[in-house]
Design a protein around this motif. Structure first.
Motif, PDB file in Angstrom:
ATOM      1  N   PRO A 193       0.810  -1.236   0.000  1.00 37.37           N
ATOM      2  CA  PRO A 193       0.000   0.000   0.000  1.00 37.37           C
ATOM      3  C   PRO A 193       0.842   1.285   0.000  1.00 37.37           C
ATOM      4  O   PRO A 193       0.312   2.361  -0.266  1.00 37.37           O
ATOM      5  CB  PRO A 193      -0.808  -0.114   1.297  1.00 37.37           C
ATOM      6  N   LEU A 194       2.128   1.190   0.324  1.00 40.15           N
ATOM      7  CA  LEU A 194       2.978   2.382   0.313  1.00 40.15           C
ATOM      8  C   LEU A 194       3.186   2.853  -1.118  1.00 40.15           C
ATOM      9  O   LEU A 194       3.686   2.100  -1.965  1.00 40.15           O
ATOM     10  CB  LEU A 194       4.335   2.085   0.953  1.00 40.15           C
ATOM     11  N   LEU A 195       2.826   4.082  -1.396  1.00 40.55           N
ATOM     12  CA  LEU A 195       3.006   4.659  -2.725  1.00 40.55           C
ATOM     13  C   LEU A 195       4.386   5.294  -2.850  1.00 40.55           C
ATOM     14  O   LEU A 195       5.031   5.607  -1.841  1.00 40.55           O
ATOM     15  CB  LEU A 195       1.931   5.717  -2.979  1.00 40.55           C
ATOM     16  N   GLN A 226       3.492   6.755  12.725  1.00 39.53           N
ATOM     17  CA  GLN A 226       2.086   6.401  12.946  1.00 39.53           C
ATOM     18  C   GLN A 226       1.325   6.346  11.621  1.00 39.53           C
ATOM     19  O   GLN A 226       0.492   5.452  11.408  1.00 39.53           O
ATOM     20  CB  GLN A 226       1.444   7.415  13.885  1.00 39.53           C
ATOM     21  N   GLN A 227       1.615   7.294  10.736  1.00 40.44           N
ATOM     22  CA  GLN A 227       0.953   7.295   9.430  1.00 40.44           C
ATOM     23  C   GLN A 227       1.346   6.073   8.616  1.00 40.44           C
ATOM     24  O   GLN A 227       0.511   5.455   7.953  1.00 40.44           O
ATOM     25  CB  GLN A 227       1.289   8.582   8.677  1.00 40.44           C
ATOM     26  N   VAL A 228       2.629   5.712   8.663  1.00 39.70           N
ATOM     27  CA  VAL A 228       3.102   4.533   7.919  1.00 39.70           C
ATOM     28  C   VAL A 228       2.471   3.268   8.475  1.00 39.70           C
ATOM     29  O   VAL A 228       2.046   2.380   7.717  1.00 39.70           O
ATOM     30  CB  VAL A 228       4.636   4.447   7.965  1.00 39.70           C
ATOM     31  N   GLN A 229       2.381   3.170   9.805  1.00 34.80           N
ATOM     32  CA  GLN A 229       1.737   2.015  10.421  1.00 34.80           C
ATOM     33  C   GLN A 229       0.296   1.864   9.935  1.00 34.80           C
ATOM     34  O   GLN A 229      -0.163   0.750   9.657  1.00 34.80           O
ATOM     35  CB  GLN A 229       1.739   2.152  11.948  1.00 34.80           C
ATOM     36  N   ILE A 250      11.680   0.844   7.356  1.00 32.13           N
ATOM     37  CA  ILE A 250      10.707   0.931   6.262  1.00 32.13           C
ATOM     38  C   ILE A 250      11.409   1.359   4.975  1.00 32.13           C
ATOM     39  O   ILE A 250      11.144   0.823   3.885  1.00 32.13           O
ATOM     40  CB  ILE A 250       9.580   1.932   6.616  1.00 32.13           C
ATOM     41  N   TYR A 251      12.310   2.318   5.090  1.00 27.84           N
ATOM     42  CA  TYR A 251      13.074   2.786   3.933  1.00 27.84           C
ATOM     43  C   TYR A 251      13.842   1.625   3.293  1.00 27.84           C
ATOM     44  O   TYR A 251      13.780   1.416   2.077  1.00 27.84           O
ATOM     45  CB  TYR A 251      14.037   3.895   4.367  1.00 27.84           C
ATOM     46  N   LYS A 257      12.066  -4.053  -1.738  1.00 28.67           N
ATOM     47  CA  LYS A 257      10.872  -4.465  -2.475  1.00 28.67           C
ATOM     48  C   LYS A 257      10.922  -3.984  -3.914  1.00 28.67           C
ATOM     49  O   LYS A 257      10.471  -4.658  -4.842  1.00 28.67           O
ATOM     50  CB  LYS A 257       9.626  -3.921  -1.771  1.00 28.67           C
ATOM     51  N   GLU A 258      11.514  -2.778  -4.129  1.00 25.52           N
ATOM     52  CA  GLU A 258      11.598  -2.209  -5.478  1.00 25.52           C
ATOM     53  C   GLU A 258      12.423  -3.093  -6.403  1.00 25.52           C
ATOM     54  O   GLU A 258      12.204  -3.149  -7.605  1.00 25.52           O
ATOM     55  CB  GLU A 258      12.209  -0.809  -5.436  1.00 25.52           C
TER      56      GLU A 258
END
Length: 259
Positions: A193-195, A226-229, A250-251, A257-258
């Protein structure tokens, strides 16, 4: 006009960014460099195009008849504009708002909220560039508007700034706990879901945090984490992990993943 015109923007993540606008002198210098490179590319194209026309002239005459000259002029014009616009679109998208000229002049195009530009913004700027250059309309807009925007910038929602912090090239310091955590995140969280825009915000925070006050850094890291979670539907961070370490992990996980 001030010698250095500065502008502040607040991102959707409530971080305030301050930029020094590039100014018409730096932008003109960058454009001169880019036009020299474009001229070299176009001369090479015209030579190749002419050789192809001469080499296969009998074929072209058979296909289009006596209107060969008009067809060749039309084709050359279309390809010339494609190269002209494509040069800026491709490079500004690939190099996050820079062309060779902008890189030498140390300026960069960013969105109004400070984020890197994308294909849409680069395309709008490139398509309106001929209008801006007609009778120096763009130069007048740059000199007369507070945010020094030409028509292409107004349409695309962009500004041109001095490249004080090279976005995407700055060295990121990743802590050892984050390096260990990122592998765990790949297993327990869905990062799909991370854009790209979300990732860009995380990257910019990690690059800019060293220049923030301790309080601002702490508050922003907490809010971003918190937003990323929420985005990745992670109920809680692993125990003993700070917000900074979580964002670093996350970074790393997103980068993996890329690829």
């Amino acid at each position: 006009m001030h010698l250095f015109n500065r502008v502040k923007f607040r991102t959707p993540e409530s971080v305030e960014l301050e930029f020094t606008l590039a100014g018409i002198g730096n932008r003109a210098w960058a454009l001169i460099i880019d036009y020299h490179i474009l001229a070299f590319i176009l001369v090479g194209f015209y030579i190749l195009f002419w050789l192809l026309v001469v080499q296969f002239s009998d074929f072209w005459i058979t296909v289009v008849g006596s209107t060969l000259g008009l067809w060749m002029i039309a084709i050359a014009f279309i390809i010339t504009f494609t190269i002209y616009a494509g040069y800026f679109v491709f490079l500004e998208t690939l190099w996050q708002g820079q062309t060779p000229g902008k890189r030498i002049a140390k300026i960069r195009v960013v969105r109004d909220d400070g984020r890197p530009i994308g294909l849409q913004q680069a395309a709008l700027r490139a398509l309106l560039r001929p209008v801006d250059e007609f009778l120096f309309i763009g130069a007048f807009f740059i000199m007369l508007t507070r945010q020094e925007k030409r028509l292409g910038d107004l349409a695309a929602g962009t500004i041109v700034i001095q490249d004080q912090i090279p976005i995407g090239t700055a060295t990121l310091t990743i802590s050892e706990p984050a390096k260990s955590l990122h592998a765990q995140l790949i297993e327990i969280a869905d990062l799909s879901p991370l854009l790209p825009d979300d990732f860009a915000v995380i990257r910019e925070y990690l690059q800019r945090r060293s220049g923030m006050s301790a309080k601002a850094k702490s508050l922003l890291a907490l809010k971003l984490s918190q937003q990323v979670q929420a985005i990745i539907n992670l109920e809680q961070m692993p125990a003993g992990v700070s917000s900074d370490e979580f964002l670093e992990a996350i970074y790393l996980a997103y980068k993996q993943k890329e690829f």
